[in-house]
Design a protein around this motif. Structure first.
Motif, PDB file in Angstrom:
ATOM      1  N   SER A 310     -15.501  36.955  30.988  1.00 37.34           N
ATOM      2  CA  SER A 310     -15.247  38.104  31.868  1.00 37.34           C
ATOM      3  C   SER A 310     -14.311  39.123  31.226  1.00 37.34           C
ATOM      4  O   SER A 310     -14.303  40.292  31.621  1.00 37.34           O
ATOM      5  CB  SER A 310     -14.651  37.625  33.193  1.00 37.34           C
ATOM      6  OG  SER A 310     -13.404  36.972  32.980  1.00 37.34           O
ATOM      7  N   SER A 311     -13.545  38.711  30.240  1.00 38.14           N
ATOM      8  CA  SER A 311     -12.574  39.616  29.618  1.00 38.14           C
ATOM      9  C   SER A 311     -13.077  40.250  28.328  1.00 38.14           C
ATOM     10  O   SER A 311     -12.415  41.134  27.782  1.00 38.14           O
ATOM     11  CB  SER A 311     -11.280  38.848  29.318  1.00 38.14           C
ATOM     12  OG  SER A 311     -11.534  37.763  28.436  1.00 38.14           O
ATOM     13  N   CYS A 312     -14.235  39.806  27.830  1.00 38.90           N
ATOM     14  CA  CYS A 312     -14.686  40.319  26.532  1.00 38.90           C
ATOM     15  C   CYS A 312     -16.111  40.857  26.547  1.00 38.90           C
ATOM     16  O   CYS A 312     -16.529  41.484  25.563  1.00 38.90           O
ATOM     17  CB  CYS A 312     -14.581  39.217  25.468  1.00 38.90           C
ATOM     18  SG  CYS A 312     -15.500  37.714  25.855  1.00 38.90           S
ATOM     19  N   LEU A 313     -16.864  40.644  27.606  1.00 37.40           N
ATOM     20  CA  LEU A 313     -18.238  41.126  27.684  1.00 37.40           C
ATOM     21  C   LEU A 313     -18.423  41.948  28.956  1.00 37.40           C
ATOM     22  O   LEU A 313     -17.698  41.757  29.938  1.00 37.40           O
ATOM     23  CB  LEU A 313     -19.227  39.958  27.659  1.00 37.40           C
ATOM     24  CG  LEU A 313     -19.328  39.176  26.346  1.00 37.40           C
ATOM     25  CD1 LEU A 313     -20.325  38.037  26.472  1.00 37.40           C
ATOM     26  CD2 LEU A 313     -19.693  40.077  25.184  1.00 37.40           C
ATOM     27  N   PRO A 314     -19.383  42.861  28.976  1.00 39.43           N
ATOM     28  CA  PRO A 314     -19.557  43.727  30.151  1.00 39.43           C
ATOM     29  C   PRO A 314     -20.019  42.950  31.378  1.00 39.43           C
ATOM     30  O   PRO A 314     -20.641  41.881  31.269  1.00 39.43           O
ATOM     31  CB  PRO A 314     -20.622  44.738  29.692  1.00 39.43           C
ATOM     32  CG  PRO A 314     -21.338  44.061  28.582  1.00 39.43           C
ATOM     33  CD  PRO A 314     -20.328  43.207  27.899  1.00 39.43           C
ATOM     34  N   ALA A 315     -19.745  43.502  32.543  1.00 40.33           N
ATOM     35  CA  ALA A 315     -20.195  42.897  33.797  1.00 40.33           C
ATOM     36  C   ALA A 315     -21.690  43.129  33.977  1.00 40.33           C
ATOM     37  O   ALA A 315     -22.305  43.944  33.288  1.00 40.33           O
ATOM     38  CB  ALA A 315     -19.418  43.496  34.972  1.00 40.33           C
ATOM     39  N   LEU A 316     -22.275  42.411  34.927  1.00 43.39           N
ATOM     40  CA  LEU A 316     -23.715  42.514  35.156  1.00 43.39           C
ATOM     41  C   LEU A 316     -24.109  43.920  35.611  1.00 43.39           C
ATOM     42  O   LEU A 316     -25.182  44.419  35.257  1.00 43.39           O
ATOM     43  CB  LEU A 316     -24.155  41.480  36.195  1.00 43.39           C
ATOM     44  CG  LEU A 316     -24.009  40.003  35.799  1.00 43.39           C
ATOM     45  CD1 LEU A 316     -24.532  39.106  36.910  1.00 43.39           C
ATOM     46  CD2 LEU A 316     -24.736  39.714  34.493  1.00 43.39           C
ATOM     47  N   GLN A 317     -23.262  44.558  36.410  1.00 47.30           N
ATOM     48  CA  GLN A 317     -23.564  45.918  36.845  1.00 47.30           C
ATOM     49  C   GLN A 317     -23.629  46.876  35.656  1.00 47.30           C
ATOM     50  O   GLN A 317     -24.510  47.742  35.590  1.00 47.30           O
ATOM     51  CB  GLN A 317     -22.513  46.406  37.856  1.00 47.30           C
ATOM     52  CG  GLN A 317     -22.533  45.653  39.180  1.00 47.30           C
ATOM     53  CD  GLN A 317     -21.686  44.400  39.152  1.00 47.30           C
ATOM     54  OE1 GLN A 317     -21.293  43.932  38.088  1.00 47.30           O
ATOM     55  NE2 GLN A 317     -21.390  43.862  40.323  1.00 47.30           N
ATOM     56  N   VAL A 382     -16.274  29.965  29.589  1.00 47.43           N
ATOM     57  CA  VAL A 382     -15.978  30.025  31.019  1.00 47.43           C
ATOM     58  C   VAL A 382     -16.554  31.319  31.594  1.00 47.43           C
ATOM     59  O   VAL A 382     -16.377  32.400  31.024  1.00 47.43           O
ATOM     60  CB  VAL A 382     -14.463  29.948  31.273  1.00 47.43           C
ATOM     61  CG1 VAL A 382     -14.168  30.011  32.771  1.00 47.43           C
ATOM     62  CG2 VAL A 382     -13.884  28.670  30.672  1.00 47.43           C
ATOM     63  N   GLU A 383     -17.255  31.193  32.713  1.00 49.27           N
ATOM     64  CA  GLU A 383     -17.803  32.331  33.450  1.00 49.27           C
ATOM     65  C   GLU A 383     -17.745  32.016  34.935  1.00 49.27           C
ATOM     66  O   GLU A 383     -17.605  30.851  35.328  1.00 49.27           O
ATOM     67  CB  GLU A 383     -19.242  32.598  33.015  1.00 49.27           C
ATOM     68  CG  GLU A 383     -19.788  33.932  33.493  1.00 49.27           C
ATOM     69  CD  GLU A 383     -21.254  34.105  33.115  1.00 49.27           C
ATOM     70  OE1 GLU A 383     -21.736  35.248  33.140  1.00 49.27           O
ATOM     71  OE2 GLU A 383     -21.925  33.101  32.820  1.00 49.27           O
ATOM     72  N   ASP A 388     -25.051  33.087  33.621  1.00 47.13           N
ATOM     73  CA  ASP A 388     -25.555  34.381  33.169  1.00 47.13           C
ATOM     74  C   ASP A 388     -25.229  34.584  31.690  1.00 47.13           C
ATOM     75  O   ASP A 388     -25.939  34.081  30.828  1.00 47.13           O
ATOM     76  CB  ASP A 388     -24.974  35.507  34.032  1.00 47.13           C
ATOM     77  CG  ASP A 388     -25.568  35.514  35.442  1.00 47.13           C
ATOM     78  OD1 ASP A 388     -26.805  35.535  35.559  1.00 47.13           O
ATOM     79  OD2 ASP A 388     -24.802  35.494  36.419  1.00 47.13           O
ATOM     80  N   LEU A 389     -24.181  35.319  31.378  1.00 46.35           N
ATOM     81  CA  LEU A 389     -23.817  35.545  29.983  1.00 46.35           C
ATOM     82  C   LEU A 389     -23.408  34.257  29.283  1.00 46.35           C
ATOM     83  O   LEU A 389     -23.480  34.160  28.054  1.00 46.35           O
ATOM     84  CB  LEU A 389     -22.686  36.572  29.902  1.00 46.35           C
ATOM     85  CG  LEU A 389     -23.051  37.987  30.373  1.00 46.35           C
ATOM     86  CD1 LEU A 389     -21.840  38.900  30.314  1.00 46.35           C
ATOM     87  CD2 LEU A 389     -24.177  38.555  29.532  1.00 46.35           C
ATOM     88  N   CYS A 390     -22.993  33.283  30.071  1.00 46.44           N
ATOM     89  CA  CYS A 390     -22.695  31.964  29.512  1.00 46.44           C
ATOM     90  C   CYS A 390     -23.946  31.368  28.859  1.00 46.44           C
ATOM     91  O   CYS A 390     -23.875  30.764  27.786  1.00 46.44           O
ATOM     92  CB  CYS A 390     -22.202  31.050  30.633  1.00 46.44           C
ATOM     93  SG  CYS A 390     -21.105  29.758  30.093  1.00 46.44           S
ATOM     94  N   CYS A 391     -25.106  31.560  29.491  1.00 52.14           N
ATOM     95  CA  CYS A 391     -26.365  31.076  28.921  1.00 52.14           C
ATOM     96  C   CYS A 391     -26.713  31.835  27.646  1.00 52.14           C
ATOM     97  O   CYS A 391     -27.235  31.248  26.683  1.00 52.14           O
ATOM     98  CB  CYS A 391     -27.490  31.218  29.943  1.00 52.14           C
ATOM     99  SG  CYS A 391     -27.231  30.327  31.486  1.00 52.14           S
ATOM    100  N   VAL A 392     -26.434  33.132  27.632  1.00 47.58           N
ATOM    101  CA  VAL A 392     -26.723  33.943  26.444  1.00 47.58           C
ATOM    102  C   VAL A 392     -25.923  33.444  25.253  1.00 47.58           C
ATOM    103  O   VAL A 392     -26.464  33.182  24.168  1.00 47.58           O
ATOM    104  CB  VAL A 392     -26.420  35.434  26.713  1.00 47.58           C
ATOM    105  CG1 VAL A 392     -26.628  36.261  25.451  1.00 47.58           C
ATOM    106  CG2 VAL A 392     -27.285  35.965  27.837  1.00 47.58           C
TER     107      VAL A 392
END
Length: 738
Positions: A310-317, A382-383, A388-392
């Motif tokens: 959550s602190s290093c990648l963009p949010a889903l929106q 951690v997500e 979501d981005l954790c799977c990526v």
């Protein structure tokens, strides 16, 4: 009739409208032909509405040319059947069994625009009135754009087909209305369920045990959630550290539990975790988290690094917003629009931010790889929901480190493990039900495929599957038939498969998996899924296997930076600094602002011969992160170079070089006879030029026009194309080359 106006007054609109068109002369013939034409329907597919005499425009120019036919809407797709008989010569060699060229799955519809009085308006579901537009523009999620004219259709048919398409593709619907349910209820069990034997589905405890044994992971397979007694979001079986008990899993319904993803040969491992509920007290949360981290450290005997996405990648929106800007670059309505957008292509591409998001994901994956491969440190991703981005990130890390996941069966097993069993909300993220207020739609899985494509186009011999495979997989997301992309979790799927009523006398539904490619393509088409450049893992001699697989002896491993440094480390650093600047300076500059540890990883990886069955790292500079051309530009004819552009220029240059080479050989042969001492300089040395010319992989099979597709204004300023060709020939003749 034309209105010339009167006196300086306002011109009036034409008062006469002709309702008789040349096409009306053959209406009876068309209707007789339509009675004999029936759309190809799959088991369980039903036609809702249709309209005859619909004109499908071509997008080549603004001349409003096209073909007449019938527009239909079924519970599966929007289909257009041309009145013209299709010849076998025009049939595409790569054909989908489920969909024809002019078919649009209902879940593939992205936006619909109506054109009335030359005004284009976005159609919103639930706000359709009794009126219907004269022209319909359908934009698809696979970036196709269809233009249909309803002008010549009967008023009642035009109104029904317009309302039917909008209702079934843009308005919210229940899951039971998705076509997969009708298909599975009607199709035979052999048609509905045929799974690949080599792909692990991770639906049983045995599948997890096989994967755990393959990677030699020091964890256990847990069945605490069997029959989904703890959480509906979690799978029935998963892998956790030995120190994690069933009570720990039950305490927060699976949140805060380190779920195993993959084990490194050094003993460290990759884990992922969902955040704890925020209502918990800080003291309880910290104590619980420390115990979970101790469980990971105790089993893996390695330190643990926590990566909070959550602190290093963009949010889903932000992800959805960026992709919406990006896809507009490829939704081209006309040739004029293409050339207008082409003038500001790079600025629009940069402003979308989509390639930058891909770069950020690859960069974060490299950092995690560095901890596992170089520092021998376990990593805990951690997500918020860990789906979501954790799977990526977890999938990309495993592809970079494990060559098994670069094979077809391994890649499909990886998606089953990290995405399907991992609880990625495909139904909500892909917005199959068009429920805007429920969840945030975001192209998370497409982002993963984009990152994999970057690795594939940079290191093609390392992957068994091809670019075509990834493109077809991205298209299959929007086909409402496969259980792989139709549900939010395994519990969601299992619940939907059960009969609607306990007293129902039917067996549970059996949805097909997307990995059964025979449902969509024949064997000839499936052969294009395999990468001909793939370098398979060499078979080692049995006598050498024991020595080549000793722990901590892998070629690509680096010393543990947390342990005591080697006494030779300083010596090598001092002696090789200058060499690295000379030999590796240009190559290291290919990566964008890597961390110091990642830079050392890149340097070590570059110093060794590239092993396609070992560690793979992506290039992250600006030119290396590219647009996935096959997926995004395949429907834009102006972007395809047929008879013009740099490809034709290169081929012409090669032809001239080949002729020069032949002339050089002839001169050398004659000079040898005359015992001449003249030394001739070799113009070209390398593989035969004829082989290079024939190896171009995208040779056109049709007789395309050799005139470049440029605007008429530019073409007029350049003069006649034929005169330009004559001038080029004159120049060549004058130079004496030919």
């Amino acid at each position: 009739m034309l209105s010339l106006g009167s006196g300086g007054g306002k011109s009036t609109k034409p008062s006469f409208v002709s309702y008789v068109t040349p096409e009306d002369m053959k209406i009876k013939e068309k209707e007789e032909g339509l009675r004999s034409k029936h759309p190809y329907l799959l088991p369980g597919e039903v036609v809702f509405c249709s309209a005859n005499h619909v004109l499908k425009y071509t997008q080549e120019d603004s001349s409003q040319r096209g073909v007449y036919g019938t527009l239909l809407c079924t519970n599966f797709k929007i289909a257009f059947i041309s009145d013209e008989s299709a010849s076998q010569e025009t049939a595409p060699p790569f054909r989908n069994k489920l969909l024809s060229e002019n078919d649009i799955p209902l879940t593939c519809v992205d936006n619909i625009y109506g054109v009335s009085d030359e005004k284009k308006k976005l159609i919103i579901g639930g706000q359709v009135k009794s009126k219907y537009p004269s022209k319909l523009i359908i934009q698809c999620k696979d970036l196709r754009v269809f233009h249909f004219s309803l002008t010549y259709a009967k008023e009642e048919e035009a109104k029904k087909i317009f309302q039917g398409i909008v209702h079934h593709s843009l308005e919210p619907k229940s899951l039971k209305c998705v076509f997969a349910f009708s298909y599975c209820e009607t199709a035979s069990p052999s048609q509905a369920s045929r799974k690949s034997s080599l792909t692990l589905m991770f639906e049983t405890k045995e599948d997890w045990s096989v994967e755990l044994g393959r990677t030699k992971g020091n964890c256990k397979v847990s069945s605490a959630n069997e029959d989904y007694v703890i959480s509906e979001k979690l799978p029935q079986f998963f892998v956790v550290p030995f120190a994690v008990s069933d009570d720990d899993i039950l305490r927060f319904l699976g949140k805060g539990i380190p779920f195993w993803c993959w084990s490194h040969h050094s003993g460290c491992a990759l884990f992922k975790m969902a955040c704890l509920p925020t209502i918990q007290e800080d003291g309880i949360s910290q104590k619980y988290m420390h115990r979970m981290l101790d469980a990971v450290t105790q089993d893996q005997l390695c330190p643990v690094k926590i990566e909070d996405l959550s602190s290093c990648l963009p949010a889903l929106q932000d992800l959805q917003l960026s992709y919406n800007k990006f896809k507009q670059l490829f939704l081209i309505d006309s040739t004029t629009e293409f050339w207008v957008s082409d003038m500001k292509w790079f600025s629009s591409l940069e402003n979308s931010g989509w390639l930058e998001i891909i770069r950020q994901c690859l960069m974060k994956a490299v950092e995690i790889v560095d901890y596992l491969e170089s520092a021998h440190t376990s990593v805990l991703i951690v997500e918020e929901h860990c789906s979501d981005l954790c799977c990526v990130l977890s999938s990309l890390v495993q592809i970079m480190l494990d060559p098994y996941y670069r094979t077809c069966s391994g890649f499909q097993s990886l998606i089953q493990k990290e995405w399907v069993a991992g609880g990625h909300s495909f139904l909500d993220r892909c917005n199959h039900l068009y429920q805007k207020e429920k969840e945030v739609p975001a192209p998370v899985f497409l982002l993963f495929l984009e990152c994999v494509w970057q690795l594939l186009q940079q290191h093609a011999p390392a992957f068994q599957f091809s670019e075509t495979y990834l493109t077809v997989l991205s298209d299959s997301i929007n086909i409402p038939l496969f259980s792989t992309f139709l549900f939010n979790s395994q519990h969601h799927r299992d619940t939907a498969m059960k009969p609607g009523h306990p007293e129902a006398q039917r067996s549970p539904l059996n949805f097909p998996s997307v990995w059964d490619w025979s449902l969509q393509f024949d064997c000839k088409a499936q052969s294009l899924f395999t990468n001909p450049l793939y370098v398979e893992k060499p078979i080692q001699d049995k006598a050498l296997r024991k020595t080549s697989h000793q722990k901590h002896q892998r070629q690509l491993s680096l010393p543990n930076t947390l342990s005591k440094p080697s006494p030779r480390k300083g010596f090598f650093k001092e002696e090789t600094d200058n060499l690295k600047k000379i030999f590796l300076g240009k190559r290291i500059s290919k990566w964008l602002n890597p961390t110091e540890s990642s830079k050392e990883l890149y340097e070590s990886w570059q110093r060794k011969p590239l092993d396609y069955q070992g560690l793979l790292l992506p290039y992250l500079d600006g030119p290396s992160v590219r647009v996935w051309m096959q997926r995004y530009l395949r429907w834009v004819p102006e972007a395809q170079i047929f008879g013009g552009g740099s490809i034709t220029t290169v081929n012409r240059v090669l032809e001239l070089a080949s002729e020069i080479q032949d002339l050089q050989k002839e001169v050398e042969r004659r000079s040898c006879r005359m015992n001449s001492s003249t030394a001739w300089t070799q113009v070209y040395s390398g593989p035969p030029l004829s082989a290079r010319l024939s190896s171009f992989p995208f040779t056109a099979t049709h007789a395309w026009s050799f005139k470049p597709a440029i605007p008429s204004s530019i073409r007029q300023s350049l003069g006649s194309v034929s005169s330009l060709a004559d001038k080029e020939d004159d120049d060549c003749q004058g130079s004496g080359v030919l």
